[in-house]
Design a protein around this motif. Structure first.
Motif: not given
Length: 280
Positions: A40-59, A81-88
């Protein structure tokens, strides 16, 4: 942006001069948590990075969460965690919390209270909310301010129109009392437009929630693009009957078995090629 650090100063030791660790520098939790939690952690972290890939981020100011299996009868979920960018984002950096917002693991990070308010509301009310994605995008917000909301202008919109609800803006989501109103507005729907704020999708897992967000965000984007070349009198909005028909035609794509196998594996391959490391 929902900057709410002061609320957690006493609990998290956050104050002037605090630092946010690089998520790749913290120890990996692989082998230290259950296999189910690690996946689940891997899937969720991947989802964050996919949202970054599609430019759906707000820092660092939006959130995606995933429900964990109950631990000793207690509901817990993972959030950023607060302060970590989606693509990282990494699997080990994600923070385990309970429905009261208490952090339930050793971590150098803290969380955004606004994210806890929205996501704990949905997870507490919906047993089927395996994953909740909430983003602030220019197109999604642009549709959220329109009185008529999402229109049946495109196939994108009609695929989700019958599954979409609305929630009025109440300011930055720090008031826990808002949770009841948000839950009531969402009901049994799986997509939500938060007025003047952004978009939200629910799925049994990360793959389905992501696919719903992909369709919703494209529906919003195409609506704004169409409106930019002419007023409503120049646009064709299809009928309610056609909207119902397209929604029914598209429904299987969002069901477990098809929704999480049709697109997700190829997205994981693309992520591995273009932005590896989410599984740290």
């Amino acid at each position: 942006m929902a900057t709410a650090i002061p609320k957690q100063e006493s609990a998290m030791g956050v104050g002037p001069g605090f630092s946010i660790p690089d998520p790749h520098d913290i120890p990996s939790l692989k082998g230290k948590v259950s296999e189910t939690e690690w996946q689940l952690r891997c899937d969720l972290a991947a989802t964050y990075r996919l949202c970054a890939m599609h430019a759906w981020t707000d820092l660092v100011f939006t959130h995606i969460s995933a429900r964990l299996p109950d631990e000793n009868g207690e509901e817990r979920f993972l959030i950023n965690p607060y302060g970590v960018l989606f693509d990282e984002m990494t699997a080990s950096a994600l923070v385990k919390i309970d429905l009261e917002g208490n952090i339930k693991q050793d971590t150098p990070y803290f969380i955004n209270p606004a994210g806890f308010t929205i996501h704990s509301a949905v997870h507490s009310a919906r047993e089927d909310a395996g994953c909740v994605i909430h983003v602030h995008t220019p197109y999604g917000i642009a549709v959220s301010v329109q009185k008529a909301g999402l229109r049946r202008y495109t196939q994108f919109a009609m695929q989700v129109h019958d599954d979409l609800a609305y929630h009025d803006y109440e300011g930055i989501a720090l008031d826990l009392d808002e949770r009841d109103r948000l839950i009531n507005d969402l009901g049994e729907k799986n997509l939500l437009i938060l007025r003047n704020h952004g978009t939200l999708t629910v799925g049994e897992n990360c793959a389905i929630a992501f696919l719903r967000m992909y369709i919703l965000e494209n529906a919003c984007k195409t609506q704004i693009l169409a409106q930019s070349v002419g007023g409503a009198e120049h646009l064709h909005e299809d009928s309610e009957d056609m909207g119902h028909r397209v929604f029914q035609q598209a429904a299987p794509a969002f069901q477990r078995g098809l929704g999480d196998n049709l697109v997700w594996p190829s997205l994981m391959r693309k992520l591995k090629r273009t932005n590896p490391g989410h599984d740290h």
